[in-house]
Design an enzyme around this catalytic site. Structure first.
Site, PDB file in Angstrom:
ATOM      1  CE  LYS A 189      -0.526   2.136  -0.074  1.00 25.59           C
ATOM      2  NZ  LYS A 189      -1.528   1.166  -0.546  1.00 25.59           N
ATOM      3  CE  LYS A 196      -3.729   2.301   6.210  1.00 19.47           C
ATOM      4  NZ  LYS A 196      -4.968   2.511   5.435  1.00 19.47           N
ATOM      5  CE  LYS A 250      -4.795  -6.021   1.290  1.00 17.53           C
ATOM      6  NZ  LYS A 250      -5.352  -4.677   1.539  1.00 17.53           N
TER       7      LYS A 250
END
Length: 265
Positions: free
Chosen positions: A51, A131, A134
């Site tokens: 991230k 993956k 959301k």
């Protein structure tokens, strides 16, 4: 979130459902554990590496979030934690911090063990190499519990596959089609082998329709129950309030002992 968990079958009479922010012991323990954690240890965790690259410069909250996760686990002296494979290293941090705390202040926290899910990881509908998440900015990449049947049909119809029409399961050679097979198996309760066998003789375009119908059948009752629960806000708030009281009853004596052991009298 509370409505979603209840709609998926969490029983508040058997499970303690509460908002973490309403139990301050989580943050207090997190700060103490952060004093026992080295910066290189956090820097090598996969979520931070991934991230922080996406955002060019990650935040302090993202950097220290695994310590808060460890506090969430250790505060209730958890012995087993259900996790996906991508969270195993974060659970290992919780195990390490339990050992470090125990070595410094005496045996107190159990070392939690992982309960790995037997389900295959669901991948993005737009990029089956990663993956499903959301937080994915691509709206067509992720199926949400609150998606309408039309939304689900559209997303699966647009799912990335390949130019071979036969339905097979080969995650390395055919990740897109294999991801649809995994989704189909997950929502239907069938094995991957059973899904592939049932799909024999139909092409991937038709198979997408079959998968969409299976997902809608499984998720639409949940979506409607989520909406019903959200419409009864007082009921949700009462469940969370009771859960908060129960959680603090468990967390408070643990935190009191932690304070005494580290010298916060």
């Amino acid at each position: 979130m509370a409505a979603s968990l209840l709609a998926c079958g969490i029983d508040p009479e058997r499970s303690i459902l509460f908002q973490q922010s309403q139990v301050p012991e989580h943050v207090e323990l997190s700060w103490i554990l952060s004093c026992l954690t080295s910066m290189p240890r956090l820097r090598h965790l996969p979520q931070w590496k991934m991230k922080s690259k996406q955002k060019s410069e990650g935040s302090v909250g993202l950097y220290t979030y695994p310590v808060l996760q460890a506090a969430d686990i250790l505060l209730y002296k958890s012995t087993h934690v259900p996790v996906g494979e991508d969270q195993v290293q974060h659970l290992e941090l919780a195990q390490d911090l339990a050992r470090i705390f125990n070595n410094h202040y005496g045996e107190f926290f159990p070392e939690p063990r992982a309960l790995l899910s037997t389900m295959r990881k669901v991948k993005s509908l737009r990029d089956p190499a990663v993956k499903m998440s959301k937080s994915d900015p691509q709206k067509l990449a992720t199926i949400s519990l609150t998606d309408s049947p039309d939304d689900i049909v559209l997303k699966i119809r647009r799912a990335v596959t390949d130019f071979t029409s036969e339905v097979t399961y080969d995650p390395d050679a055919r990740p897109g089609v294999s991801n649809l097979v995994s989704v189909h198996a997950a929502v239907s309760g069938l094995t991957v082998e059973e899904v592939v066998r049932q799909a024999h003789g139909i092409d991937t375009a038709r198979y997408k329709q079959v998968v969409a119908e299976a997902v809608v059948q499984r998720l639409d009752p949940i979506r409607r129950e989520i909406q019903r629960l959200k419409d009864d806000r007082a009921h949700l708030e009462s469940i969370l309030a009771r859960g908060t009281l129960k959680a603090r009853e468990l967390a408070s004596p643990v935190m009191k002992e932690v304070r005494q052991r580290v010298g916060f009298h």
